[in-house]
Design a protein around this motif. Structure first.
Motif, short mmCIF file in Angstrom:
data_model
loop_
_atom_site.label_atom_id
_atom_site.label_comp_id
_atom_site.label_asym_id
_atom_site.label_seq_id
_atom_site.Cartn_x
_atom_site.Cartn_y
_atom_site.Cartn_z
N ILE A 1 0.99 -1.34 -0.04
CA ILE A 1 -0.01 -0.03 -0.17
C ILE A 1 0.61 1.14 0.11
O ILE A 1 2.19 1.24 0.34
CB ILE A 1 -0.97 -0.02 1.18
CG1 ILE A 1 -0.13 0.25 2.49
CG2 ILE A 1 -1.81 -1.07 1.19
CD1 ILE A 1 -0.87 0.45 3.78
N GLY A 2 0.31 2.31 -0.26
CA GLY A 2 0.96 3.77 -0.15
C GLY A 2 0.30 4.82 0.20
O GLY A 2 -1.18 4.74 0.08
N PHE A 3 0.68 5.87 0.13
CA PHE A 3 -0.10 7.31 0.20
C PHE A 3 0.87 8.33 -0.53
O PHE A 3 1.89 8.38 -0.79
CB PHE A 3 -0.01 7.77 1.64
CG PHE A 3 -0.78 6.67 2.60
CD1 PHE A 3 -2.02 6.76 2.84
CD2 PHE A 3 0.17 5.78 3.32
CE1 PHE A 3 -2.35 6.00 3.66
CE2 PHE A 3 -0.39 4.92 4.21
CZ PHE A 3 -1.77 5.06 4.37
N ASN A 4 -0.02 9.28 -1.10
CA ASN A 4 0.49 10.38 -1.84
C ASN A 4 -0.08 11.67 -1.33
O ASN A 4 -1.54 11.60 -1.20
CB ASN A 4 0.22 10.30 -3.38
CG ASN A 4 1.19 9.56 -4.13
OD1 ASN A 4 2.50 9.68 -4.26
ND2 ASN A 4 0.91 8.12 -4.31
N THR A 5 0.61 12.57 -1.00
CA THR A 5 -0.03 13.98 -0.45
C THR A 5 0.71 15.06 -0.85
O THR A 5 1.89 14.84 -0.93
CB THR A 5 0.07 13.68 1.04
OG1 THR A 5 -0.76 12.67 1.63
CG2 THR A 5 -0.62 14.98 1.82
N ASP A 6 -0.02 16.03 -1.66
CA ASP A 6 0.58 17.58 -1.74
C ASP A 6 0.35 18.14 -0.48
O ASP A 6 -0.67 18.38 0.04
CB ASP A 6 -0.10 18.01 -2.74
CG ASP A 6 0.29 17.42 -4.02
OD1 ASP A 6 1.40 17.00 -4.26
OD2 ASP A 6 -0.29 17.94 -5.12
N VAL A 7 1.71 18.93 0.02
CA VAL A 7 1.54 19.58 1.07
C VAL A 7 2.06 20.91 0.78
O VAL A 7 3.04 21.31 0.25
CB VAL A 7 2.54 19.07 2.55
CG1 VAL A 7 2.79 19.92 3.50
CG2 VAL A 7 2.32 17.64 2.45
N ARG A 8 1.24 22.41 1.09
CA ARG A 8 1.74 23.49 0.83
C ARG A 8 2.49 24.06 1.93
O ARG A 8 1.80 23.94 2.98
CB ARG A 8 0.50 24.27 0.39
CG ARG A 8 -0.14 23.69 -0.78
CD ARG A 8 -1.26 24.58 -1.44
NE ARG A 8 -1.88 24.00 -2.64
CZ ARG A 8 -1.39 24.38 -3.97
NH1 ARG A 8 -0.40 24.97 -3.95
NH2 ARG A 8 -2.07 23.79 -5.14
N THR B 1 -0.63 12.76 -7.98
CA THR B 1 -0.85 13.42 -6.71
C THR B 1 -2.33 13.31 -6.31
O THR B 1 -2.75 13.89 -5.01
CB THR B 1 -0.60 15.18 -7.07
OG1 THR B 1 -1.35 15.62 -7.89
CG2 THR B 1 0.73 15.33 -7.26
N VAL B 2 -3.09 12.52 -7.12
CA VAL B 2 -4.51 12.51 -6.81
C VAL B 2 -4.79 10.62 -6.61
O VAL B 2 -5.95 10.44 -6.41
CB VAL B 2 -5.37 12.95 -8.01
CG1 VAL B 2 -5.29 14.28 -7.83
CG2 VAL B 2 -5.12 12.38 -9.27
N GLY B 3 -3.76 10.10 -6.50
CA GLY B 3 -4.07 8.45 -6.29
C GLY B 3 -3.04 7.77 -5.62
O GLY B 3 -1.84 8.39 -5.40
N ARG B 4 -3.06 6.56 -5.53
CA ARG B 4 -2.10 5.83 -4.62
C ARG B 4 -1.04 5.29 -5.80
O ARG B 4 -1.60 5.03 -6.81
CB ARG B 4 -2.69 4.62 -4.02
CG ARG B 4 -3.33 4.85 -2.73
CD ARG B 4 -3.69 3.82 -2.05
NE ARG B 4 -4.29 4.04 -0.62
CZ ARG B 4 -4.95 3.39 0.17
NH1 ARG B 4 -4.78 1.72 -0.03
NH2 ARG B 4 -5.32 3.84 1.30
#
Length: 219
Positions: free
Chosen positions: A3-10, A159-162
């Motif tokens: 599994i994994g995670f993707n996140t945009d951080v401003r 940036t919008v999915g795994r």
């Protein structure tokens, strides 16, 4: 379980992309990468072999993966990566070995020089909605000897999915492997292809940004 995670951080006018991935039970490592402007700014890798050894539930492994991901996001928000700084030796390394053992292994790896090399042959870039065609060469960085039977994975991240694995293969007698697959079109966000080569304990990686298709003017 992978599994994994993707996140945009401003933060402070910049957008950091945080990607965390489980390498799988055969290689129980959690890898988190922070990207800024298409470049890897920081990395953290940790083992969960202790959980595998006691047959921990998938939920417990998932919680550790998410915890590392969130820790890296918090580091960004606390300003740890506001300026690119040279990374100190050993940053991001979690090991059961003594410091002296880690130093000796690191020095040996730097001295050997003959590492695995991954090259993309004759690619002009990638565009959403088009077919990605890749010819990949896995060889030794010193001398260029082809590596036979190296495992190669083609992964799609956005940036919008795994993250997901698109294709897998092994290099032939010339150290080559070819992939061809259609690329998704995203309504929003950005995407990239990650090519990973593995031979024994050695790994190499290439990242390629996927461009948006050119929109034709109306009329």
């Amino acid at each position: 379980m992978v599994i994994g995670f993707n996140t945009d951080v401003r933060h402070q006018g910049r957008v950091y992309h945080v990607q965390t991935e489980d390498k799988g039970l055969d290689n129980p490592v959690i890898e988190t990468l922070i990207y800024l402007g298409g470049e890897i700014l920081a990395a953290r890798r940790s083992s969960y072999a202790d959980l595998v050894s006691r047959s921990a539930a998938e939920k417990e492994i998932a919680e550790r993966i998410e915890s590392q991901h969130n820790r890296m996001i918090l580091d960004i928000k606390e300003g740890k990566y506001e300026e690119k700084q040279p990374r100190p030796f050993g940053e991001g390394i979690i090991s059961n070995k003594s410091f002296d053992e880690v130093v000796v292994e690191w020095l040996a790896s730097q001295a050997s020089g003959d590492r695995i090399s991954l090259q993309m042959v004759g690619s002009d870039g990638f565009v959403e909605g088009e077919t990605a065609r890749l010819e990949l060469l896995v060889s030794r960085s010193v001398g260029g000897a082809a590596i036979v039977g190296a495992g190669v994975k083609l992964k799609f991240i956005s940036t919008v999915g795994r993250p997901r694995t698109l294709l897998e293969g092994k290099t032939d007698a010339d150290g080559l492997v070819s992939f061809a697959c259609p690329l998704p079109v995203l309504d929003e966000g950005t995407a990239a292809l990650i090519v990973q080569a593995t031979h024994g304990a050695e790994t190499a990686e290439i990242k390629q940004i996927i461009k948006k298709p050119v929109r034709k003017a109306a009329g």
